[in-house]
Motif scaffolding. Structure first.
Motif, PDB file in Angstrom:
ATOM      1  N   VAL A  14      -7.983  -0.371   7.586  1.00 62.86           N
ATOM      2  CA  VAL A  14      -8.712  -1.994   7.656  1.00 62.86           C
ATOM      3  C   VAL A  14      -8.464  -3.153   7.067  1.00 62.86           C
ATOM      4  O   VAL A  14      -8.070  -3.039   6.195  1.00 62.86           O
ATOM      5  N   ILE A  15      -8.515  -3.936   7.236  1.00 67.33           N
ATOM      6  CA  ILE A  15      -8.410  -5.192   7.461  1.00 67.33           C
ATOM      7  C   ILE A  15     -10.052  -5.532   6.905  1.00 67.33           C
ATOM      8  O   ILE A  15     -10.728  -5.931   7.878  1.00 67.33           O
ATOM      9  N   LEU A  16      -9.233  -6.032   5.500  1.00 69.45           N
ATOM     10  CA  LEU A  16     -11.103  -7.150   5.361  1.00 69.45           C
ATOM     11  C   LEU A  16     -10.437  -8.659   4.909  1.00 69.45           C
ATOM     12  O   LEU A  16      -9.514  -8.672   4.291  1.00 69.45           O
ATOM     13  N   THR A  17     -11.362  -9.230   5.502  1.00 69.83           N
ATOM     14  CA  THR A  17     -10.637 -10.580   5.237  1.00 69.83           C
ATOM     15  C   THR A  17     -12.226 -11.753   4.284  1.00 69.83           C
ATOM     16  O   THR A  17     -13.050 -11.890   4.973  1.00 69.83           O
ATOM     17  N   MET A  18     -12.070 -12.538   3.378  1.00 68.97           N
ATOM     18  CA  MET A  18     -12.605 -12.872   2.797  1.00 68.97           C
ATOM     19  C   MET A  18     -12.927 -14.390   3.947  1.00 68.97           C
ATOM     20  O   MET A  18     -12.428 -14.853   4.539  1.00 68.97           O
ATOM     21  N   ARG A  50      -5.954   5.404   5.862  1.00 67.56           N
ATOM     22  CA  ARG A  50      -4.975   5.341   4.982  1.00 67.56           C
ATOM     23  C   ARG A  50      -3.905   4.198   4.458  1.00 67.56           C
ATOM     24  O   ARG A  50      -3.393   4.631   3.288  1.00 67.56           O
ATOM     25  N   CYS A  51      -4.714   2.953   4.506  1.00 68.62           N
ATOM     26  CA  CYS A  51      -4.395   1.780   4.177  1.00 68.62           C
ATOM     27  C   CYS A  51      -5.694   1.282   4.428  1.00 68.62           C
ATOM     28  O   CYS A  51      -6.420   0.628   5.593  1.00 68.62           O
ATOM     29  N   VAL A  52      -5.175  -0.018   3.817  1.00 72.93           N
ATOM     30  CA  VAL A  52      -6.184  -1.724   3.950  1.00 72.93           C
ATOM     31  C   VAL A  52      -5.614  -2.900   3.381  1.00 72.93           C
ATOM     32  O   VAL A  52      -4.335  -2.744   2.167  1.00 72.93           O
ATOM     33  N   ILE A  53      -6.122  -4.007   3.795  1.00 78.26           N
ATOM     34  CA  ILE A  53      -5.082  -5.047   3.877  1.00 78.26           C
ATOM     35  C   ILE A  53      -6.071  -5.612   3.324  1.00 78.26           C
ATOM     36  O   ILE A  53      -7.552  -5.772   4.301  1.00 78.26           O
ATOM     37  N   LEU A  54      -6.099  -6.826   2.715  1.00 76.66           N
ATOM     38  CA  LEU A  54      -6.946  -7.580   2.341  1.00 76.66           C
ATOM     39  C   LEU A  54      -6.757  -9.191   2.204  1.00 76.66           C
ATOM     40  O   LEU A  54      -5.276  -9.124   1.812  1.00 76.66           O
ATOM     41  N   THR A  55      -7.391 -10.075   2.510  1.00 75.41           N
ATOM     42  CA  THR A  55      -6.623 -11.825   2.604  1.00 75.41           C
ATOM     43  C   THR A  55      -8.191 -12.426   3.019  1.00 75.41           C
ATOM     44  O   THR A  55      -8.956 -12.055   2.850  1.00 75.41           O
ATOM     45  N   LEU A 101      -9.594   1.760  -5.739  1.00 74.89           N
ATOM     46  CA  LEU A 101     -10.005   2.700  -4.815  1.00 74.89           C
ATOM     47  C   LEU A 101      -9.168   3.541  -4.073  1.00 74.89           C
ATOM     48  O   LEU A 101      -7.355   3.354  -4.475  1.00 74.89           O
ATOM     49  N   GLU A 102      -9.020   5.218  -3.892  1.00 75.98           N
ATOM     50  CA  GLU A 102      -7.662   5.806  -3.911  1.00 75.98           C
ATOM     51  C   GLU A 102      -6.292   5.519  -2.182  1.00 75.98           C
ATOM     52  O   GLU A 102      -5.744   6.033  -2.155  1.00 75.98           O
ATOM     53  N   VAL A 103      -6.957   4.114  -1.242  1.00 79.62           N
ATOM     54  CA  VAL A 103      -6.255   4.316  -0.249  1.00 79.62           C
ATOM     55  C   VAL A 103      -5.743   2.989  -0.726  1.00 79.62           C
ATOM     56  O   VAL A 103      -6.152   2.121  -1.368  1.00 79.62           O
ATOM     57  N   PRO A 104      -4.236   2.815  -0.671  1.00 76.26           N
ATOM     58  CA  PRO A 104      -3.390   1.761  -0.738  1.00 76.26           C
ATOM     59  C   PRO A 104      -4.534   0.513  -0.234  1.00 76.26           C
ATOM     60  O   PRO A 104      -4.918   0.196   0.496  1.00 76.26           O
ATOM     61  N   VAL A 105      -3.757  -0.664  -0.618  1.00 77.40           N
ATOM     62  CA  VAL A 105      -4.867  -1.826  -0.428  1.00 77.40           C
ATOM     63  C   VAL A 105      -2.952  -3.269  -1.168  1.00 77.40           C
ATOM     64  O   VAL A 105      -2.578  -2.854  -2.173  1.00 77.40           O
ATOM     65  N   MET A 123      -5.704  -6.404  -7.915  1.00 79.93           N
ATOM     66  CA  MET A 123      -6.409  -4.722  -8.411  1.00 79.93           C
ATOM     67  C   MET A 123      -5.653  -4.800  -6.891  1.00 79.93           C
ATOM     68  O   MET A 123      -5.573  -3.009  -7.052  1.00 79.93           O
ATOM     69  N   CYS A 124      -5.191  -5.152  -6.314  1.00 81.45           N
ATOM     70  CA  CYS A 124      -3.903  -4.251  -4.612  1.00 81.45           C
ATOM     71  C   CYS A 124      -3.074  -4.033  -5.603  1.00 81.45           C
ATOM     72  O   CYS A 124      -2.686  -3.943  -6.790  1.00 81.45           O
ATOM     73  N   ASP A 125      -2.676  -3.495  -4.539  1.00 75.93           N
ATOM     74  CA  ASP A 125      -1.414  -1.909  -4.867  1.00 75.93           C
ATOM     75  C   ASP A 125      -0.352  -2.647  -4.546  1.00 75.93           C
ATOM     76  O   ASP A 125       0.939  -2.885  -5.341  1.00 75.93           O
ATOM     77  N   ILE A 126      -0.081  -4.252  -3.625  1.00 76.13           N
ATOM     78  CA  ILE A 126       1.404  -4.470  -3.264  1.00 76.13           C
ATOM     79  C   ILE A 126       0.886  -5.600  -2.600  1.00 76.13           C
ATOM     80  O   ILE A 126      -0.386  -6.238  -2.478  1.00 76.13           O
ATOM     81  N   ARG A 127       0.898  -6.727  -3.618  1.00 73.32           N
ATOM     82  CA  ARG A 127       1.111  -8.249  -2.886  1.00 73.32           C
ATOM     83  C   ARG A 127       2.397  -8.939  -2.187  1.00 73.32           C
ATOM     84  O   ARG A 127       3.148  -9.066  -2.704  1.00 73.32           O
TER      85      ARG A 127
END
Length: 263
Positions: A14-18, A50-55, A101-105, A123-127
């Motif tokens: 899942v990709i979440l884009t502001m 299984r994974c989320v990208i936030l940008t 959130l249990e899914v890595p972000v 708040m995310c796991d990896i930057r």
């Protein structure tokens, strides 16, 4: 239709884009918090994720709080208890929901991450940072404090001394300094940011959903748990994992020398 957050799904990713680039993607004075909470609930309910990208869209990742909203809060018409309620029912709900959130972000930081925007990335796991990214724990410059959990999050990432330097000065870090301080795990050219984030997400999503989610939950609990408590929880999670079809498939695939096929 979403006013702030674009939700895109590509299989297990899942990709979440502001998407308020003109305002630099603020987290207050708009619908950001309820949209984030709805997206997080949707991800929780979809066990295939299984994974989320936030940008963020535009030149900034997230500018943090809306200054006009801060000006409103400073007026006589808004009481201290009103502000307290706004924080507890607003940005702090986002902090708890995203952190748990249990899914890595993966935060793909495409530009400025300022104030609450920096804390959002924390708040995310990896930057992963674009080479033009900038970071600041800048609340002090406005005479306020990190009201969204930054005082808890940032020291656990960069250490207490560096977190204190960032919080007490509000100074800006460029991408390379953020890398040196372990605020981000890598820096890539701006044009390659999403490709790098997708590549990393692909290495995560190839693994079993249950294993990824339980591993993240265990790591979250380990932040504030005693060793004996974490070991006990590890035994429980491991017992669950051993009985999943994903584990059986992974073992069979290993013995057959093939890639696993997870449901």
């Amino acid at each position: 239709m979403s006013d702030f957050l674009i939700y895109e799904q590509d299989g297990p990713l899942v990709i979440l884009t502001m998407n308020q680039p003109e305002q630099r993607n603020p987290l207050t004075g708009n619908s950001a918090v309820p949209e984030f909470l709805a997206a997080i609930e949707r991800i929780h309910d979809d066990r295939g994720v299984r994974c989320v990208i936030l940008t963020g869209n535009g030149p900034s990742f997230c500018a943090g709080g809306d200054i006009r909203e801060m000006k409103r809060q400073a007026t006589a018409e808004v009481s201290e208890m009103d502000i307290r309620h706004d924080y507890r029912r607003g940005i702090q709900r986002l902090t708890l929901a995203l952190f748990n959130l249990e899914v890595p972000v993966i935060a793909a930081v495409n530009g400025h991450a300022i104030g609450a925007g920096l804390d959002l990335a924390c708040m995310c796991d990896i930057r992963i940072a674009a080479d033009n990214a900038r970071f600041a724990e800048s609340f002090i410059k406005l005479g306020i404090i990190p009201g969204d959990g930054g005082a808890w999050l940032l020291p656990r990432i960069v250490g207490m001394s560096r977190a204190a330097e960032m919080a007490f000065t509000g100074d800006m870090l460029d991408a390379q300094q953020a890398l040196a301080w372990n605020l981000v795990s890598r820096v890539v050219p701006r044009a390659e940011l999403m490709e790098a984030a997708r590549e990393l997400a692909g290495r995560i999503t190839q693994h079993a959903s249950h294993g990824v989610r339980l591993t993240k939950r265990l790591m979250r609990e380990a932040i504030h748990g005693r060793l004996d408590s974490v070991l006990e929880l590890s035994a429980v999670f491991q017992a669950i994992a051993h009985k999943t079809p994903d584990h059986s498939e992974a073992v069979e695939a290993f013995l057959d020398k093939r890639a696993p096929r997870f449901g």
